[in-house]
Design a protein around this motif. Structure first.
Motif, mmCIF file in Angstrom:
data_model
loop_
_atom_site.group_PDB
_atom_site.id
_atom_site.type_symbol
_atom_site.label_atom_id
_atom_site.label_comp_id
_atom_site.label_asym_id
_atom_site.label_seq_id
_atom_site.Cartn_x
_atom_site.Cartn_y
_atom_site.Cartn_z
ATOM 1 N N CYS A 551 8.295 -0.396 -7.591
ATOM 2 C CA CYS A 551 7.730 -0.491 -5.913
ATOM 3 C C CYS A 551 8.656 -0.202 -5.072
ATOM 4 C CB CYS A 551 7.165 -2.038 -5.743
ATOM 5 S SG CYS A 551 5.741 -2.431 -6.800
ATOM 6 N N VAL A 556 7.565 6.529 0.994
ATOM 7 C CA VAL A 556 6.838 6.967 1.914
ATOM 8 C C VAL A 556 6.555 5.900 2.925
ATOM 9 C CG1 VAL A 556 4.314 7.605 2.253
ATOM 10 C CG2 VAL A 556 5.440 7.954 -0.146
ATOM 11 N N ASN A 559 4.049 2.875 3.694
ATOM 12 C CA ASN A 559 3.229 2.705 2.560
ATOM 13 C C ASN A 559 4.258 1.934 1.558
ATOM 14 O OD1 ASN A 559 0.639 4.652 2.695
ATOM 15 N ND2 ASN A 559 2.294 5.481 3.819
ATOM 16 N N THR A 561 4.892 2.346 -2.244
ATOM 17 C CA THR A 561 4.970 3.332 -3.108
ATOM 18 C C THR A 561 5.149 2.670 -4.570
ATOM 19 O OG1 THR A 561 5.447 4.997 -1.721
ATOM 20 C CG2 THR A 561 5.860 5.723 -3.952
ATOM 21 N N SER A 563 5.052 3.532 -8.509
ATOM 22 C CA SER A 563 5.358 4.608 -9.357
ATOM 23 C C SER A 563 5.513 4.239 -10.908
ATOM 24 C CB SER A 563 6.523 5.680 -9.366
ATOM 25 O OG SER A 563 7.645 5.130 -9.205
ATOM 26 N N GLY A 609 -5.647 4.989 0.004
ATOM 27 C CA GLY A 609 -4.358 5.424 -0.660
ATOM 28 C C GLY A 609 -4.526 6.656 -1.522
ATOM 29 N N THR A 626 0.074 5.366 -3.872
ATOM 30 C CA THR A 626 0.696 4.973 -2.343
ATOM 31 C C THR A 626 -0.593 4.390 -1.669
ATOM 32 O OG1 THR A 626 0.082 7.062 -1.180
ATOM 33 C CG2 THR A 626 2.251 6.760 -2.226
ATOM 34 N N TYR A 629 0.989 -0.161 3.783
ATOM 35 C CA TYR A 629 2.002 -1.263 3.691
ATOM 36 C C TYR A 629 1.305 -2.233 4.855
ATOM 37 C CZ TYR A 629 5.781 -4.491 3.633
ATOM 38 O OH TYR A 629 6.837 -5.572 3.710
#
Length: 633
Positions: A551, A556, A559, A561, A563, A609, A626, A629
């Motif tokens: 996390c 970004v 946001n 992000t 992955s 997102g 994403t 936030y």
């Protein structure tokens, strides 16, 4: 010229004033913290906890702790010397606030007022009074000793103070003992030479004389008995008719040694006879202590912090704050003690907090787990029924349409199986762990397993709802439930749901730049569903190396992000968009039917997102998700 000089002087004065104001706005709030006990005392650490936590939360607060260790002092002169040492730390300026913990140190409030007039003082401890110094430091329990109400410090000495009274629940604990031990005819009280223990003894003896005059009372004082003599005496008591109340075992001689050995003493005597206590840490660190009565410690923590903030930031004076005396909370009792001594568990009051109760997760939740498994089977049947009905309608139109529908039915069933199998496998697996005999799993593990069962049952229910509203999904109408969600917890749940799929030798890890307690506004279950799809794909395509879930708040801006990076076979860059289409598979020999990434895209779009493949990563595959936030208020 003269006018110009006057203007320059005014300008410089204004600059100096602004600078002074800025320095004042960011000045440190110094708290002088005085505790009557030693720093190793569990009682002291519990009482000091909210002050230290507030220091950690606020960068402008600095705490200066001092420990009087009253039982180690030899007399008033020793206390005076110790007080001067503490006060010398503030030779240049008065503290912003003084916090006195423990009734032995209350009288220092008057000295603080003399040293720094008007300095705010917050006091907390077992008493709402204080005694003469000589009696406080040394002496035997004396009901006739002079006891001065704290209000006298406020009225006569003019101290700017308030009190938080956290009494030992002596009377309530005695009542509890007689309720738990109906055959009790004798009460043994174990008391030390410290001031609080002596005052507890005074209260106990007064209460027994008024309320239970027929109950035999036998004090065992640390000044009169060695530890060996204490043990020998308790071994001679009748378990059926004797109850033991533990107050303290501190002595003036060898004071530091008796502090460190306190729990060793309670650990020994708890195996001899049922022992009740006046403080939570005895039960927390000794498995067979019977129980205790106390006030709500969380309420004390929050009240202490609120009062400190009111003084330091809101301009409230302690003298304007009402004195607080915390009322008894519910009793805390120890199931393992009841089992060890064969006590009647039916006598445990209904409102009690029970520790170490034997785990009965399978017995308690057997029906729920079986219902969840049954629900999963019904879901599969429902899927087949819905698809079959759709297929029959298609066959009535044309042979070609029927054949296409039949093919779609097969693909659809396979895809739904892919989606349903993940939570269903987790439910069955953890349900089997819950069914293991007692002793295989700890209480915490069983609680975790039940949490995973319930969590995956929610995912399963959500998938079934998706099937029933498939037309809405295809038309872009997809229900989401936006609420405060802990992203780190969601990630851990997703990892736990797929970790059984990880190939041998592959490392599965999680990294986050988000604070553990931080929550954002999103649909946590949808996010978890998406991450499980990402991780499941990574597990299938990674035969060696690693899989990392991460996390980030920086990749970004604005946001979160998330992955999933693996060291697997990877995805060609020209397929980056194609793989998110429905039923697309790049490797026909790998399990799955290509629905997962399409569902990921639907979820992301409905959460404002985005999902995509990071084509710059060449060590395998890196899938990115994403979402905005938005911090939960």
């Amino acid at each position: 010229m003269k006018k110009a000089l006057l203007l320059a002087a005014a300008f410089l004065s204004a600059c100096f004033a602004l600078s002074a104001n800025d320095q004042g706005a960011f000045s440190t709030k110094d708290i002088l913290l005085i505790c009557s006990h030693a720093e190793s005392s569990d009682w002291a650490q519990d009482m000091l906890r909210p002050v230290y936590e507030l220091e950690n939360q606020r960068s402008d607060i600095q705490v200066f702790p001092s420990f009087l260790r009253m039982t180690s002092l030899s007399g008033p002169e020793d206390l005076e010397r110790r007080k001067n040492e503490i006060f010398s730390a503030f030779a240049d300026k008065a503290p912003s606030l003084a916090v006195i913990i423990g009734g032995s140190g209350y009288r220092l409030a008057a000295d603080i007022e003399k040293q720094w007039p008007g300095t705010p003082v917050i006091m907390a401890g077992e008493n709402d009074y204080f005694c003469d110094v000589q009696y406080t430091i040394k002496g035997t329990a004396d009901a006739s000793a002079a006891r001065y109400p704290v209000t006298g410090l406020k009225i006569q000495d003019g101290a700017n103070l308030t009190l938080m009274h956290t009494p030992a629940m002596v009377e309530q604990t005695v009542d509890l003992m007689l309720h738990i031990l109906p055959s009790m005819r004798k009460l043994v009280f174990i008391a030390g030479e410290n001031f609080q223990s002596r005052e507890q003894q005074v209260r106990l003896e007064s209460y027994l004389e008024k309320t239970y005059p027929g109950l035999e009372y036998s004090p065992i004082l640390s000044k009169d008995f060695s530890t060996d003599e204490l043990i020998y005496k308790l071994q001679g008591e009748d378990l059926n008719t004797t109850g033991v109340l533990f107050g303290s075992w501190l002595t003036h001689n060898g004071y530091m040694q008796t502090i460190s050995s306190r729990h060793n003493v309670t650990h020994i005597i708890e195996s001899i006879i049922p022992v009740f206590t006046l403080f939570w840490s005895d039960l927390d660190k000794n498995r067979n202590i019977a129980g205790y009565y106390s006030y709500d410690h969380n309420l004390y923590y929050s009240t202490m912090q609120q009062r400190i903030e009111d003084v330091l930031y809101n301009g409230v004076k302690p003298r304007d704050m009402p004195f607080i005396s915390f009322a008894p909370s519910s009793p805390t009792l120890n199931w393992s003690c009841f089992e060890f001594f064969g006590l009647d568990t039916s006598r445990i009051p209904r409102n009690s907090t029970i520790l170490y109760e034997p785990p009965t997760f399978w017995q308690s939740y057997k029906k729920q787990v079986l219902s969840i498994v049954g629900l999963a089977i019904l879901a599969m049947l429902l899927v087949i029924f819905l698809i079959s009905r759709r297929s029959l309608r298609a066959q009535s139109k044309a042979k070609e349409a029927a054949e296409n529908a039949n093919n779609m039915k097969t693909v659809f069933i396979q895809n739904m199986s892919h989606e349903i199998r993940t939570p269903l496998n987790a439910i069955i697996g953890f349900a089997q762990l819950l069914g293991l005999p007692d002793g295989y799993n700890t209480e915490q593990e069983k609680a975790d397993y039940l949490s995973y069962v319930m969590n995956n049952s929610h995912l399963l229910t959500m998938l079934i709802n998706d099937i029933l509203s498939l037309s809405d999904v295809e038309n872009g109408r997809y229900n989401v439930n936006i609420e405060p969600s802990n992203i780190n917890d969601i990630c851990r749940m997703a990892i736990r749901s797929v970790e059984h799929r990880v190939q041998a030798g592959v490392e599965l890890s999680f990294e986050s730049e988000i604070a553990d307690g931080q929550k954002i506004m999103t649909d946590g279950m949808r996010v978890q569903q998406l991450l499980i799809n990402y991780l499941t794909n990574a597990c299938k395509h990674t035969l060696q190396g690693s899989i990392k879930l991460k996390c980030s708040l920086e990749e970004v801006p604005g946001n979160v992000t998330i992955s999933v990076t693996d060291t697997g076979s990877g995805v060609p860059a020209d397929k980056a968009e194609h793989i998110f289409e429905r039923f697309v598979k790049l490797n026909a020999f790998v399990q799955g039917t290509g629905l997962g990434l399409n569902i990921c895209r639907i979820i992301a779009e409905n959460l404002d997102g985005r999902v995509y493949l990071d084509t710059t990563y060449t060590g395998g595959a890196r899938f990115v998700f994403t979402i905005p936030y938005r911090i939960a208020g």
